[in-house]
Write a protein that holds these residues in place. Structure first.
Motif, short mmCIF file in Angstrom:
data_model
loop_
_atom_site.label_atom_id
_atom_site.label_comp_id
_atom_site.label_asym_id
_atom_site.label_seq_id
_atom_site.Cartn_x
_atom_site.Cartn_y
_atom_site.Cartn_z
N ASP A 196 2.61 42.43 15.15
CA ASP A 196 2.15 40.86 15.21
C ASP A 196 2.94 40.16 15.90
O ASP A 196 2.92 39.24 16.83
CB ASP A 196 2.31 40.46 13.88
CG ASP A 196 0.77 40.80 13.10
OD1 ASP A 196 0.03 41.49 13.66
OD2 ASP A 196 0.95 41.50 11.84
N SER A 229 -0.50 37.95 17.16
CA SER A 229 -1.08 37.58 16.64
C SER A 229 -1.60 36.61 15.09
O SER A 229 -0.54 36.31 14.73
CB SER A 229 -1.64 39.05 15.68
OG SER A 229 -1.77 39.97 16.39
N THR A 279 -3.43 36.25 12.30
CA THR A 279 -3.50 37.29 10.87
C THR A 279 -3.36 38.13 10.78
O THR A 279 -3.51 39.77 12.14
CB THR A 279 -4.81 37.02 10.54
OG1 THR A 279 -5.85 38.05 11.47
CG2 THR A 279 -5.57 35.30 10.75
N ARG A 280 -3.27 38.78 9.69
CA ARG A 280 -3.01 40.45 8.96
C ARG A 280 -3.29 40.67 7.68
O ARG A 280 -2.85 40.11 6.80
CB ARG A 280 -1.27 40.36 9.18
CG ARG A 280 -1.48 41.98 8.88
CD ARG A 280 -1.41 43.28 9.77
NE ARG A 280 -1.72 43.35 10.90
CZ ARG A 280 -1.59 44.13 11.82
NH1 ARG A 280 -2.94 44.56 12.02
NH2 ARG A 280 -1.28 44.45 13.39
N SER A 340 -0.36 36.48 9.57
CA SER A 340 0.66 36.87 9.90
C SER A 340 2.17 36.71 9.45
O SER A 340 2.17 35.76 9.53
CB SER A 340 0.96 37.36 11.49
OG SER A 340 1.15 36.17 12.28
N LYS A 372 -8.94 41.21 10.35
CA LYS A 372 -8.45 40.75 11.41
C LYS A 372 -9.83 39.95 12.28
O LYS A 372 -10.56 40.54 12.06
CB LYS A 372 -7.83 42.00 12.65
CG LYS A 372 -6.51 42.39 12.08
CD LYS A 372 -5.45 41.72 12.91
CE LYS A 372 -4.88 41.85 13.57
NZ LYS A 372 -4.05 41.22 14.19
#
Length: 355
Positions: free
Chosen positions: A96, A101, A103-104, A109, A261
């Motif tokens: 990430d 990124s 979000t996770r 994230s 995601k």
């Protein structure tokens, strides 16, 4: 004892979650003894290891059961199996950061959460840099903890020693695969065939650490001979590829509520997946949708392009063919009845999933 008919079912997932929770509670207490300022690392470790499919621990556990059956006391084996989820989350946290990124698993994230904490508490310096650095250290810590969990499992030292080379290999391979992925995005992975490059990334970034090595580690703990370990690799390689190819499809066409995601993230991040490579072979316009933010209409146009050029259908064909290879490899293995049942069920779980 767990049911081989539902090898990664609720009972197994709950058992792995409990072993991870106990270990991380102790780890968090050790962090707190160093400094309360370390609390965010423990909180994030707990948050990102909660839930999940637990497929890597399942392959480890049932790889052992395929050779020696389920142990009377499963706790030591469950700890060794659970270590693969700590390694997996470490890789996700680092991934990430690399991909920026947001979000996770349905939440911000790790680096974004640490960045937000910096802002909320009016920290000095650049919040984004603080978040990235903190997430890198969290990933490093999770990797170290994965090794520690194995060492504290209670498995005899002689048993751990005969399987340890598998752990050495998987840690090298997952990092090598991650770098290959970066190199492919930058056009620096070598080779003229983008599909072949993408397939190599899949083999080392996913197939080995998701299926092959967990299977082999569990089997090696059980005392498997070299022929059995090689047979498990022949099962794990096509199944790991199919797993990642399904993941690639979900990254573009999946339901965001299920995957955790944003849909289209792989395109926005410019990932040269097999899906993208298949499209590039016949439709260079897909390049217009790579490596930049996409509006909802643009994402729909990219999806339509992947369908119309046949890339989606060809990847589905690859998944089906790899599934058949995995089933054939399983049929040739000399394993326990419950091991055969469990591995057969895990093959189907990997091939058909929505998250």
């Amino acid at each position: 004892m767990f049911s081989p008919d539902d090898p990664a079912g609720p009972a197994f997932r709950a058992a792995i979650g409990a072993r991870l929770g106990d270990f991380l509670d102790d780890a968090c207490a050790r962090l707190d003894a160093i400094s309360p300022a370390l609390a965010p690392l423990g909180e994030l470790a707990l948050a990102f290891t909660a839930g999940g499919k637990r497929l890597r621990p399942a392959f480890c556990y049932w790889g052992h059961a395929a050779v020696a059956g389920q142990p009377d006391d499963p706790a030591p084996l469950l700890d060794a199996a659970a270590s693969f989820d700590l390694l997996h989350v470490a890789a996700l946290v680092h991934d990430d950061v690399i991909d920026a990124s947001d979000t996770r698993r349905g939440q911000a994230s790790a680096h974004r959460q640490l960045e937000a904490r910096h802002v909320e508490r009016s920290g000095a310096g650049d919040p984004a840099a603080f978040g990235r650095a903190g997430a890198i250290l969290l990933g490093d810590l999770l990797t170290a903890w994965s090794d520690e969990l194995v060492g504290r499992s209670g498995l005899p030292l002689a048993v751990l020693a005969r399987a340890h080379t598998v752990l050495d290999e998987v840690r090298t391979e997952v990092n090598a695969g991650q770098f290959l992925d970066m190199a492919a995005e930058a056009g620096l992975a070598g080779g003229d065939d983008p599909v072949a490059v993408a397939e190599r990334v899949v083999e080392f970034k996913t197939a080995r650490y998701t299926v092959i090595r967990p299977l082999q580690y569990g089997a090696a703990l059980a005392g498997a001979d070299p022929a059995t370990l090689e047979g498990l690799a022949r099962l794990g390689s096509p199944l790991g590829r199919a797993f990642q190819l399904r993941d690639d499809l979900l990254g573009v066409f999946g339901d965001e509520a299920r995957t955790g995601k944003p849909a289209g993230d792989d395109l926005r991040e410019g990932k040269r997946t097999v899906l993208v490579a298949e499209a590039l072979a016949v439709e260079p316009r897909i390049l217009d949708f790579l490596g930049r933010p996409l509006s909802a209409p643009e994402l729909e146009r990219a999806r339509a392009l992947l369908v119309d050029c046949g890339a989606l259908a060809r990847v589905e064909e690859r998944i089906g063919a790899d599934g058949e290879r995995a089933r054939a490899a399983l049929s040739r293995l000399d394993v326990t009845t419950e091991g055969r049942t469990a591995l057969g069920a895990l093959i189907e779980v990997c091939l058909v999933r929505e998250s």
